[in-house]
Motif scaffolding. Structure first.
Motif, PDB file in Angstrom:
ATOM      1  N   GLN A   1       5.599   8.449   1.759  1.00  0.00           N
ATOM      2  CA  GLN A   1       4.734   7.277   1.842  1.00  0.00           C
ATOM      3  C   GLN A   1       5.088   6.380   3.022  1.00  0.00           C
ATOM      4  O   GLN A   1       4.480   5.329   3.195  1.00  0.00           O
ATOM      5  N   SER A   2       6.048   6.790   3.819  1.00  0.00           N
ATOM      6  CA  SER A   2       6.479   5.957   4.948  1.00  0.00           C
ATOM      7  C   SER A   2       5.701   6.320   6.206  1.00  0.00           C
ATOM      8  O   SER A   2       5.502   7.497   6.496  1.00  0.00           O
ATOM      9  N   ILE A   3       5.289   5.306   6.951  1.00  0.00           N
ATOM     10  CA  ILE A   3       4.665   5.578   8.231  1.00  0.00           C
ATOM     11  C   ILE A   3       5.711   5.424   9.334  1.00  0.00           C
ATOM     12  O   ILE A   3       6.769   4.813   9.128  1.00  0.00           O
ATOM     13  N   THR A   4       5.432   5.966  10.485  1.00  0.00           N
ATOM     14  CA  THR A   4       6.390   5.883  11.598  1.00  0.00           C
ATOM     15  C   THR A   4       6.246   4.535  12.296  1.00  0.00           C
ATOM     16  O   THR A   4       5.223   3.858  12.159  1.00  0.00           O
ATOM     17  N   PRO A   5       7.244   4.146  13.063  1.00  0.00           N
ATOM     18  CA  PRO A   5       7.134   2.903  13.836  1.00  0.00           C
ATOM     19  C   PRO A   5       5.898   2.904  14.739  1.00  0.00           C
ATOM     20  O   PRO A   5       5.247   1.874  14.894  1.00  0.00           O
ATOM     21  N   ASP A   6       5.548   4.052  15.297  1.00  0.00           N
ATOM     22  CA  ASP A   6       4.361   4.105  16.159  1.00  0.00           C
ATOM     23  C   ASP A   6       3.092   3.832  15.356  1.00  0.00           C
ATOM     24  O   ASP A   6       2.204   3.090  15.800  1.00  0.00           O
ATOM     25  N   ALA A   7       2.997   4.449  14.194  1.00  0.00           N
ATOM     26  CA  ALA A   7       1.815   4.228  13.361  1.00  0.00           C
ATOM     27  C   ALA A   7       1.746   2.765  12.935  1.00  0.00           C
ATOM     28  O   ALA A   7       0.663   2.167  12.879  1.00  0.00           O
ATOM     29  N   PHE A   8       2.903   2.178  12.654  1.00  0.00           N
ATOM     30  CA  PHE A   8       2.929   0.763  12.275  1.00  0.00           C
ATOM     31  C   PHE A   8       2.436  -0.102  13.428  1.00  0.00           C
ATOM     32  O   PHE A   8       1.695  -1.072  13.238  1.00  0.00           O
ATOM     33  N   ASP A   9       2.847   0.258  14.638  1.00  0.00           N
ATOM     34  CA  ASP A   9       2.436  -0.514  15.797  1.00  0.00           C
ATOM     35  C   ASP A   9       0.909  -0.479  15.970  1.00  0.00           C
ATOM     36  O   ASP A   9       0.273  -1.517  16.177  1.00  0.00           O
ATOM     37  N   SER A  10       0.327   0.696  15.833  1.00  0.00           N
ATOM     38  CA  SER A  10      -1.138   0.802  15.929  1.00  0.00           C
ATOM     39  C   SER A  10      -1.800   0.006  14.817  1.00  0.00           C
ATOM     40  O   SER A  10      -2.819  -0.656  15.025  1.00  0.00           O
TER      41      SER A  10
ATOM     42  N   MET B   1      -2.716   7.287   3.969  1.00  0.00           N
ATOM     43  CA  MET B   1      -3.665   6.359   3.364  1.00  0.00           C
ATOM     44  C   MET B   1      -3.261   4.888   3.559  1.00  0.00           C
ATOM     45  O   MET B   1      -4.053   3.976   3.323  1.00  0.00           O
ATOM     46  N   VAL B   2      -2.012   4.680   3.973  1.00  0.00           N
ATOM     47  CA  VAL B   2      -1.485   3.320   4.063  1.00  0.00           C
ATOM     48  C   VAL B   2      -2.291   2.428   5.011  1.00  0.00           C
ATOM     49  O   VAL B   2      -2.684   1.315   4.632  1.00  0.00           O
ATOM     50  N   PRO B   3      -2.584   2.876   6.249  1.00  0.00           N
ATOM     51  CA  PRO B   3      -3.310   1.961   7.150  1.00  0.00           C
ATOM     52  C   PRO B   3      -4.675   1.539   6.596  1.00  0.00           C
ATOM     53  O   PRO B   3      -5.040   0.360   6.672  1.00  0.00           O
ATOM     54  N   THR B   4      -5.415   2.483   6.017  1.00  0.00           N
ATOM     55  CA  THR B   4      -6.733   2.145   5.470  1.00  0.00           C
ATOM     56  C   THR B   4      -6.624   1.098   4.372  1.00  0.00           C
ATOM     57  O   THR B   4      -7.371   0.115   4.336  1.00  0.00           O
ATOM     58  N   MET B   5      -5.696   1.312   3.453  1.00  0.00           N
ATOM     59  CA  MET B   5      -5.595   0.386   2.342  1.00  0.00           C
ATOM     60  C   MET B   5      -4.992  -0.959   2.783  1.00  0.00           C
ATOM     61  O   MET B   5      -5.260  -2.001   2.174  1.00  0.00           O
ATOM     62  N   ALA B   6      -4.198  -0.945   3.846  1.00  0.00           N
ATOM     63  CA  ALA B   6      -3.668  -2.207   4.387  1.00  0.00           C
ATOM     64  C   ALA B   6      -4.813  -3.077   4.913  1.00  0.00           C
ATOM     65  O   ALA B   6      -4.889  -4.279   4.636  1.00  0.00           O
ATOM     66  N   LYS B   7      -5.729  -2.455   5.645  1.00  0.00           N
ATOM     67  CA  LYS B   7      -6.915  -3.179   6.135  1.00  0.00           C
ATOM     68  C   LYS B   7      -7.722  -3.743   4.975  1.00  0.00           C
ATOM     69  O   LYS B   7      -8.136  -4.906   4.972  1.00  0.00           O
ATOM     70  N   ALA B   8      -7.958  -2.891   3.984  1.00  0.00           N
ATOM     71  CA  ALA B   8      -8.770  -3.316   2.848  1.00  0.00           C
ATOM     72  C   ALA B   8      -8.112  -4.476   2.103  1.00  0.00           C
ATOM     73  O   ALA B   8      -8.791  -5.379   1.607  1.00  0.00           O
ATOM     74  N   ALA B   9      -6.789  -4.448   2.029  1.00  0.00           N
ATOM     75  CA  ALA B   9      -6.072  -5.525   1.347  1.00  0.00           C
ATOM     76  C   ALA B   9      -6.301  -6.860   2.052  1.00  0.00           C
ATOM     77  O   ALA B   9      -6.534  -7.896   1.411  1.00  0.00           O
TER      78      ALA B   9
ATOM     79  N   PRO C   1       0.813  -1.218   0.000  1.00  0.00           N
ATOM     80  CA  PRO C   1       0.000   0.000   0.000  1.00  0.00           C
ATOM     81  C   PRO C   1       0.847   1.268   0.000  1.00  0.00           C
ATOM     82  O   PRO C   1       0.330   2.340  -0.321  1.00  0.00           O
ATOM     83  N   SER C   2       2.126   1.156   0.324  1.00  0.00           N
ATOM     84  CA  SER C   2       2.974   2.352   0.414  1.00  0.00           C
ATOM     85  C   SER C   2       3.290   2.889  -0.979  1.00  0.00           C
ATOM     86  O   SER C   2       3.036   4.056  -1.287  1.00  0.00           O
ATOM     87  N   HIS C   3       3.830   2.019  -1.854  1.00  0.00           N
ATOM     88  CA  HIS C   3       4.121   2.483  -3.210  1.00  0.00           C
ATOM     89  C   HIS C   3       2.842   2.748  -3.995  1.00  0.00           C
ATOM     90  O   HIS C   3       2.803   3.616  -4.861  1.00  0.00           O
ATOM     91  N   ALA C   4       1.805   1.985  -3.726  1.00  0.00           N
ATOM     92  CA  ALA C   4       0.566   2.143  -4.485  1.00  0.00           C
ATOM     93  C   ALA C   4      -0.034   3.527  -4.287  1.00  0.00           C
ATOM     94  O   ALA C   4      -0.445   4.183  -5.243  1.00  0.00           O
ATOM     95  N   THR C   5      -0.087   3.971  -3.029  1.00  0.00           N
ATOM     96  CA  THR C   5      -0.759   5.242  -2.770  1.00  0.00           C
ATOM     97  C   THR C   5       0.220   6.410  -2.742  1.00  0.00           C
ATOM     98  O   THR C   5      -0.145   7.525  -3.114  1.00  0.00           O
ATOM     99  N   GLY C   6       1.442   6.161  -2.284  1.00  0.00           N
ATOM    100  CA  GLY C   6       2.399   7.261  -2.166  1.00  0.00           C
ATOM    101  C   GLY C   6       2.048   8.242  -1.058  1.00  0.00           C
ATOM    102  O   GLY C   6       2.625   9.316  -0.977  1.00  0.00           O
TER     103      GLY C   6
END
Lengths: 341, 341, 341, 341
Positions: D316-325, D283-291, D274-279
């Motif tokens: 397009q990069s999320i932080t470690p904290d955002a990744f954890d959530s 938007m990454v967390p939403t599209m990760a769920k949808a995937a 979702p990172s390269h797709a959306t840039g």
């Protein structure tokens, strides 16, 4: 709006250009660096097109910082819009702001038995709206064009029998007189930029389901909503239904990223049509789940009691049984998203 | 139409399916190989959609051999259609079958001076039609929407003064009463699949300039023409005006291969709009030449006396002088193609 | 590069951000209006990506004013580049700056008779280069992959017999040792962004025919050329060969507007491949004419003595006779464009 | 494969054509109806291209009934493939057949502190693989190209410290010698049709993460997998990472319908980027769920400790904290899909 002026432009020319811009009703802020002069336009720039500025010989580049839409813009309306459709018993069916609207039914109304039967069945499974077409936009003049007024009557009978509010497509403004009992008026993808129609719908007092044109951008969809809203009708439901791409595995390419994109830019609810998007019945349940996970405020799904003999779009219709199973699954996804069906 | 049946299907099922198909008015030819049973549909298959056949559980693959359009089809009308527009003195201006129609004028009618001035100028340079918009489809409700009826009056004045036949866009069928003196009625790209409008235009007796939707296929354009022709109006001029692609160097991507494609499949004349296609005035002359070389039957070009202050689409308008130089060049290309301007 | 800063940003934050930018080797000009602060980046911004700036929390919008390519940029090299290929007798065959290069031959080299026969024939008709593939990129591993080294030998024999310089595709850098006698090294569309390959070709001393990827933008094509040029090899011929779109009437959509676009931005010659672009032999002559009218510096055309039995791409190959007739027509178009074949 | 013969073709010609086809190794079944003669090709048709048959003058239409891929085809391998990567302690990390692979890490390896820090952090949050680029395909030759061998060393250190298996991109086959300790070799989108590279990877014994080219169809992606599998390497993980469309709200358009499409046609696992797709990081967390809801077998997500100063793709990069959530949320979706992370 920011305008980069071509290097080497004379002060006199910039002054004249500034005057020209201010005659269009904006304030112009001038800022010169050693290498680049930049004009900032402040005020309501929605009536000024980047492209026409780009024509001017002094202009190197134009950038719009503010979106060209206002009423559809979340910046001016931070809270989610919820569309409430009243039903019998003083209740409402809602779409947006935490409520999922589930619209189900056949592509075309065919017979009384068909539409009432499907309506009863999808209601039983948990649909909150009945969909069905009386006027059908078909790419061939020789294809079945829908039952027209007769289809409308059958749809209203199904509404009366089941209590389900109905959503159906309007193809031309003169049909509006037939839509008195219709709960949500659908504008099809091919009419999304029929600006005359949009303007007229701005004067009507019904919720509009506005489908994204199959080659329209996020911004163009919001500008189409703005056309209706500029006329005074704020009850718009946006609908992603697939876009054209180079691949034809599916009929269109369902762009689920449109959901977070639209919801970030606008307060309007966004639903998804996995049936038209994919054109493949077997793919509908999967994409319906994904749409909910991507934040959709509802779904519009084709359900037909006998897809193989449907007069239209059978290949993308699921059966009432499949719809029932799907609803069981969707409730779990809705719960995760903390949304009510 | 050819239908490949899934391997292992029982004869009984094939018989029932055949009966279902024949109820739709076609004859079905059965041919079984050791590995594959194939049904051939003979007769008028224009009302049968591949997609709906694809829904049937016995069907492996469906292929349409005949095109789904009839009246627009060159197979049934081998000779090129020529559209003749009568002008003063018993003469005609023609498009198609060896005659090039050159339509020039501003995007929008703005003032009497503007439209009459441009009309005189482009006539002098050799244009055979005057173009100009009174009703403008704009993506923003806040942009200039055209002068409407007043613009129509000014356009007719320019016609009277110069004798140039006029082409202008109709956005909704109720405007048709204002089009009595209009020589060619334009349907914009965004209305190409406004099927209600197309049907109504089938009943009018004026030549229609049908612009290709920016994401419509060759077949869809011909089906849109078929909608009009099915109503009895055979005078259609097709127009390629650029399609959407992933690149935005130009506003749209001019698809010149659409010219030979359309001319192979259809007898209708095909013209090209390099102004809207590219959105870049400097590119218009080059693409105009290329369009003639690719076999176009005409061009529609935006010409504005003051592109920098045009109320609409200035960035793609060329000046009357540039148009004059272009005409000199185009005559040479027309000669190579053995066509008359 | 212009950076619009988010409204309400503290001066301290802007100062730190400016320092961050200057550490990347550019000068930053600050200009504040009442509503908008804008930073202008001066110096070599080719190594700074808009997208990465966009990540910064202070940034509202980023606009690149200068193109990200230098050596391929016409701004720094105003005159057209001409590629000269020496042939026997001290002569050269040229492409660009008024000279048309006409490359013709089969998709794949198949036999000695085939390649020498076609070479003789196209030379007779006026081709200035022989094309033919020894290493073939095929979408299926089970399709004919070209004769490889043996094909290369046959190609060189055809060169020896006819004196025609040859152009053939290189698929991987280790094949370069076989390309000693090859006059122009072709990089296929699917390798246009094989950056490792491009870098290696920057170190070789042969002209490169760089085909546009079927979904690559004008800017990406010029950046691919820049990769090669950054390594020291300035002899690049760009080639438009069709892009992917939603329509599949033709195999790809030939984007002739790429010719004026590329020639405005770059000094490099641009040729067109109507065979791969359309995939339809009957359309090749029409699009070849249009390409010349659009300003192309040459053509690469598939010619096969027996298209129906060609091992590859027969459907898009024209016969030697058709090529001969086409050359007669093309000479007239070349004359109009004041170009020499 | 089914071939419809042109009406009116002589029997003699059909016989010769049949012989020609049989020389290519297939059996031909002849079936004639009154209106249409149809040939059915039986046997291995993977080496016969529709397009080349289309070149023959007797052929009206060609339809492929069987897919052109074999080893990647679910028809010949009904069960889901699972890729198992051994890690310390005799354990494995799995992708496919009910196991989700979660790959996280920075776009580029920058420093020891960065890569080890991120690796520790994403492992803590539940990632099962570390991603990070040492060799970076960049569209500009002037952009940061990755740390190369040094980056590789740092990546291996991070593997050693955390025990996370690693996935990293190979840009050219000669780099393979550096990939001994790499657990999954990534082929980037721009190399998806670098057929020489694919063939070579068919001979290596490592799992391959094959990213879909940004303008490649579902079939082309499976044909690229087939290239590798034809060489003997069956361990392929497919990756959807966004396709090019006309809209540029997101960098690419994430095509989640590719997941059910690929899984219906093939047994290979499918993951989503979702990172390269959306840039767009937000938007990454939403599209990760949808995937996950769309059936993905895993995700590859860019995580950076300081996105604003990342040398590449920070936006397009999320932080470690955002990744954890995100991981907390994804576990719930995985549970609904009955999959194990």
């Amino acid at each position: 709006m920011i305008i980069a002026i071509k290097p080497g432009t004379a002060q006199e020319d910039i002054k004249n250009f500034t005057a020209l811009l201010e005659r269009r009703g904006v304030k112009v802020h001038y800022s010169a660096g050693t290498s680049q002069t930049v004009l900032g336009l402040v005020g309501d720039t929605t009536g000024i097109s980047e492209e026409s500025l780009q024509a001017h010989h002094l202009v190197e580049k134009v950038v719009r910082v503010q979106e060209p839409y206002k009423r559809a813009n979340r910046a001016f309306h931070p809270l989610d819009t919820r569309i409430d459709i009243p039903v019998a018993g003083g209740q409402v069916r809602s779409i947006g702001a935490g409520s999922l609207g589930i619209m189900a039914g056949p592509c075309s109304v065919e017979t009384r038995e068909q539409i009432v039967g499907i309506a009863n069945s999808v209601k039983q499974s948990g649909a909150t709206f009945l969909r069905g077409g009386a006027f059908k936009p078909r790419s061939s003049p020789y294809s079945f064009q829908g039952l027209g007024c007769e289809g409308m009557d059958l749809l209203l009978e199904a509404k009366k029998e089941t209590g389900l509010p109905i959503v159906t497509e309007l193809m031309a403004i003169h049909q509006l007189e037939l839509f008195d009992e219709v709960d949500i008026v659908q504008v099809g993808a091919r009419n999304m930029q029929n600006f005359t129609l949009l303007k007229e719908l701005g004067r009507c007092h019904k919720p509009i389901l506005l489908k994204r044109g199959y080659a329209c951008t996020i911004t163009e969809l919001l500008m189409a909503a703005e056309y209706i809203m500029a006329g005074g009708n704020d009850q718009i439901i946006l609908c992603e239904r697939g876009i054209r791409s180079f691949d034809n595995f599916t009929r269109n390419t369902l762009d689920l990223s449109a959901i977070p994109a639209l919801k970030r830019k606008s307060h309007l609810p966004v639903i998804v049509d996995p049936s038209h998007a994919t054109g493949l019945a077997w793919m509908v349940p999967t994409m319906a789940k994904a749409a909910i996970a991507a934040g959709a405020d509802g779904l519009i799904i084709e359900v037909h009691n006998n897809p193989e003999e449907a007069l239209c779009d059978g290949e993308q219709s699921i059966t009432p049984d499949a719809f029932d199973s799907l609803m069981t699954v969707l409730r779990k996804y809705a719960a995760l998203e903390e949304k009510i069906i």
